[in-house]
Motif scaffolding. Sequence first.
Motif, PDB file in Angstrom:
ATOM      1  N   ARG A 462       0.854  -1.266   0.126  1.00  0.00           N
ATOM      2  CA  ARG A 462      -0.140  -0.157  -0.131  1.00  0.00           C
ATOM      3  C   ARG A 462       0.919   1.171   0.150  1.00  0.00           C
ATOM      4  O   ARG A 462       0.674   2.313  -0.623  1.00  0.00           O
ATOM      5  N   LEU A 463       2.074   1.073   0.872  1.00  0.00           N
ATOM      6  CA  LEU A 463       2.640   2.206   0.805  1.00  0.00           C
ATOM      7  C   LEU A 463       3.552   2.808  -0.727  1.00  0.00           C
ATOM      8  O   LEU A 463       3.592   3.798  -0.868  1.00  0.00           O
ATOM      9  N   ILE A 464       3.937   1.604  -1.275  1.00  0.00           N
ATOM     10  CA  ILE A 464       4.471   1.949  -2.335  1.00  0.00           C
ATOM     11  C   ILE A 464       3.423   2.389  -3.663  1.00  0.00           C
ATOM     12  O   ILE A 464       3.764   2.976  -4.478  1.00  0.00           O
ATOM     13  N   PHE A 465       2.391   1.347  -3.808  1.00  0.00           N
ATOM     14  CA  PHE A 465       1.490   1.627  -4.931  1.00  0.00           C
ATOM     15  C   PHE A 465       0.312   2.541  -4.594  1.00  0.00           C
ATOM     16  O   PHE A 465      -0.173   3.196  -5.540  1.00  0.00           O
ATOM     17  N   CYS A 466      -0.092   2.556  -3.384  1.00  0.00           N
ATOM     18  CA  CYS A 466      -1.229   3.592  -3.070  1.00  0.00           C
ATOM     19  C   CYS A 466      -1.016   4.109  -1.935  1.00  0.00           C
ATOM     20  O   CYS A 466      -1.509   4.216  -0.792  1.00  0.00           O
ATOM     21  N   PRO A 467      -0.234   5.445  -2.085  1.00  0.00           N
ATOM     22  CA  PRO A 467       0.456   5.960  -0.680  1.00  0.00           C
ATOM     23  C   PRO A 467      -0.735   6.933  -0.424  1.00  0.00           C
ATOM     24  O   PRO A 467      -0.859   7.329   0.757  1.00  0.00           O
ATOM     25  N   ASP A 468      -1.420   7.415  -1.324  1.00  0.00           N
ATOM     26  CA  ASP A 468      -2.236   8.470  -0.962  1.00  0.00           C
ATOM     27  C   ASP A 468      -3.897   8.085  -0.165  1.00  0.00           C
ATOM     28  O   ASP A 468      -4.365   8.573   0.699  1.00  0.00           O
ATOM     29  N   ARG A 469      -3.865   6.623  -0.316  1.00  0.00           N
ATOM     30  CA  ARG A 469      -5.192   6.215   0.273  1.00  0.00           C
ATOM     31  C   ARG A 469      -4.866   5.420   1.592  1.00  0.00           C
ATOM     32  O   ARG A 469      -5.739   5.030   2.372  1.00  0.00           O
ATOM     33  N   LEU A 470      -3.646   5.555   2.058  1.00  0.00           N
ATOM     34  CA  LEU A 470      -3.337   5.208   3.325  1.00  0.00           C
ATOM     35  C   LEU A 470      -3.433   6.222   4.405  1.00  0.00           C
ATOM     36  O   LEU A 470      -2.462   6.666   4.959  1.00  0.00           O
ATOM     37  N   ASP A 471      -4.641   6.634   4.625  1.00  0.00           N
ATOM     38  CA  ASP A 471      -4.790   7.599   5.685  1.00  0.00           C
ATOM     39  C   ASP A 471      -5.392   7.130   7.076  1.00  0.00           C
ATOM     40  O   ASP A 471      -5.649   5.975   6.921  1.00  0.00           O
ATOM     41  N   GLN A 472      -5.204   7.744   8.159  1.00  0.00           N
ATOM     42  CA  GLN A 472      -5.508   7.255   9.299  1.00  0.00           C
ATOM     43  C   GLN A 472      -6.985   6.829   9.395  1.00  0.00           C
ATOM     44  O   GLN A 472      -7.458   6.095  10.119  1.00  0.00           O
ATOM     45  N   ARG A 473      -7.766   7.692   8.762  1.00  0.00           N
ATOM     46  CA  ARG A 473      -9.140   7.671   8.914  1.00  0.00           C
ATOM     47  C   ARG A 473      -9.846   6.145   8.537  1.00  0.00           C
ATOM     48  O   ARG A 473     -10.613   5.572   9.099  1.00  0.00           O
ATOM     49  N   SER A 474      -9.314   5.963   7.049  1.00  0.00           N
ATOM     50  CA  SER A 474      -9.649   4.624   6.821  1.00  0.00           C
ATOM     51  C   SER A 474      -9.251   3.435   7.715  1.00  0.00           C
ATOM     52  O   SER A 474      -9.950   2.216   7.737  1.00  0.00           O
ATOM     53  N   ILE A 475      -8.021   3.622   8.191  1.00  0.00           N
ATOM     54  CA  ILE A 475      -7.679   2.316   9.024  1.00  0.00           C
ATOM     55  C   ILE A 475      -8.601   2.253  10.268  1.00  0.00           C
ATOM     56  O   ILE A 475      -9.005   1.210  10.665  1.00  0.00           O
ATOM     57  N   ILE A 476      -8.880   3.460  10.965  1.00  0.00           N
ATOM     58  CA  ILE A 476      -9.632   3.592  12.168  1.00  0.00           C
ATOM     59  C   ILE A 476     -11.418   2.893  11.432  1.00  0.00           C
ATOM     60  O   ILE A 476     -11.797   2.210  12.290  1.00  0.00           O
ATOM     61  N   ILE A 477     -11.726   3.435  10.400  1.00  0.00           N
ATOM     62  CA  ILE A 477     -13.114   2.919  10.128  1.00  0.00           C
ATOM     63  C   ILE A 477     -12.905   1.409   9.889  1.00  0.00           C
ATOM     64  O   ILE A 477     -13.784   0.325  10.188  1.00  0.00           O
ATOM     65  N   GLU A 478     -11.804   0.697   9.277  1.00  0.00           N
ATOM     66  CA  GLU A 478     -11.704  -0.692   8.961  1.00  0.00           C
ATOM     67  C   GLU A 478     -11.714  -1.549  10.417  1.00  0.00           C
ATOM     68  O   GLU A 478     -12.260  -2.592  10.554  1.00  0.00           O
ATOM     69  N   GLU A 479     -10.913  -0.874  11.415  1.00  0.00           N
ATOM     70  CA  GLU A 479     -10.952  -1.486  12.761  1.00  0.00           C
ATOM     71  C   GLU A 479     -12.288  -1.459  13.638  1.00  0.00           C
ATOM     72  O   GLU A 479     -12.816  -2.383  14.129  1.00  0.00           O
TER      73      GLU A 479
END
Length: 492
Positions: A462-479
């Motif tokens: 994700r860091l290499i191919f999709c750096p823009d999509r790796l935000d903290q908000r999406s991680i919190i929503i997924e958890e």
Amino acid sequence: MAENQGDIIEQHTEEEMEKRTLPFPGTGTPSERGEQTGTPSERGEQTGTQSSHRLLAYSDALISIIATVMILPVAHTKVEDTEELRQSVQLLLTTKIAVYLMTFMIVTVAWAAHIRLFQVIVRIDDCLALLNLACMMLITFLPYTFSLMASFPENVLGILLFSGCVMLMGAIQCLIVLYAFSRPFLLNHQIQISENQAFYKEHILKVIMRVPLMCLIASVFSFIFFQLSYVLLAIVIFLPYISQSLKWCRNKAMGQVEETPDSMMFYTYLPNEPLSKERVEAFSDGVYAIVATLLILDICCSCSFVTVGLLWFVHHSLFLHVTKATRFMGLLNTFSLAFVGGLPLAYQLTHEFPDNSRNELEAIQISCVIIFFAGIFQLGIWVVALYNEQETLHPYVRYGGREHVFMLAKLALYPCVSLGTFFLTCILSKFSAPIFHLMEITVPFAFLVLRLLVRIGLALLRLIFCPDRLDQRSIIIEEEDEARVPFNALVT
């Protein structure tokens, strides 16, 4: 007041006792739950019946033993140290291995037929139990017929004995069908309420007699051209798929629209016909348990039990996420179990020859090949399940689900490691034994840290191919989503 309380307590006690007697409380039709239905005379007949669960568990255990023990004549084939293993494999082992694989596949065909038969018949009485025991007795005789075919392939006696056993089994299964349909309360509820019981009975009898008919033809050809007899016996394994392909070609040639199977038809030869997931798991567990036990006959210094146990662990993880097993998934599972059954041969050969000899190298490579195919067919089951994911998989492991990548990594670990070990032994032949033992030791630790490795790998991707999509908000929503839907609730 006390009398009313006593009546209420007694009523609750009776209800609890009734719930405990049901195999699946609160689910299923009345006949499937064991409740008495029909006229008073029929209810009187039902008192001598019981659920078929214990009979099926006994049958699954017996068939799994029969399918697995045929590896013993192959594993105990003596190969002299002065004799090249490659020549011995060609002259001594090839015939026995081929017969073992054919044995395993044909016995599992009989087991699959047993599954389909008892998806129609859900209750048994004494007569059905005795008929099933007679069928199991004939199945236990099959290893002897295969031993004859392995030792004397050109002799027709083995083919005749095998064909005779299969034809007798077909006759007994026909008696089971006729007896069950004469007492409809033994049948599945959907067939009980159907107005076409005669049609279903005729259809089931036709399907049952296909394999005995093939064996009759094979026994006739054994006197003329015995090689063709073995080909006909091998066709039995793939008869459902050949039958479906011929039907598809006929419909295309005649311009007919392919018929959709009736939802009440449980006994067909369709490759996508669902098998009982619980019985597939029970049969597979029996094979793994027997293979792990057979390893004690030739105690090895390597982690042979750990390898079998981890292959079972992967199989268990796979079927934990499967909701329904199709016939094609069952076929791939059979191929995987057949190679798992060959592990006693692999480990016996690996430790039979002197260190750093040519025979030891080839034995280790044979072990890698067996482990590779045992794992790759498990991966094939996963691919087929993904192809029909709406019907066969829980939502959380479907393509893109939370557990999808982790399950894929589990299934790919053994095929990748065994394939890499095979090529390393080809390059570094002098260190073949240490490389093989190192693979056996490191794989268990790889399973322990696999989830961590998968998460790190996904984060890097994700860091290499999709750096823009790796935000903290999406991680919190997924958890939060993961916490909102617990694992047990999803399985239920």
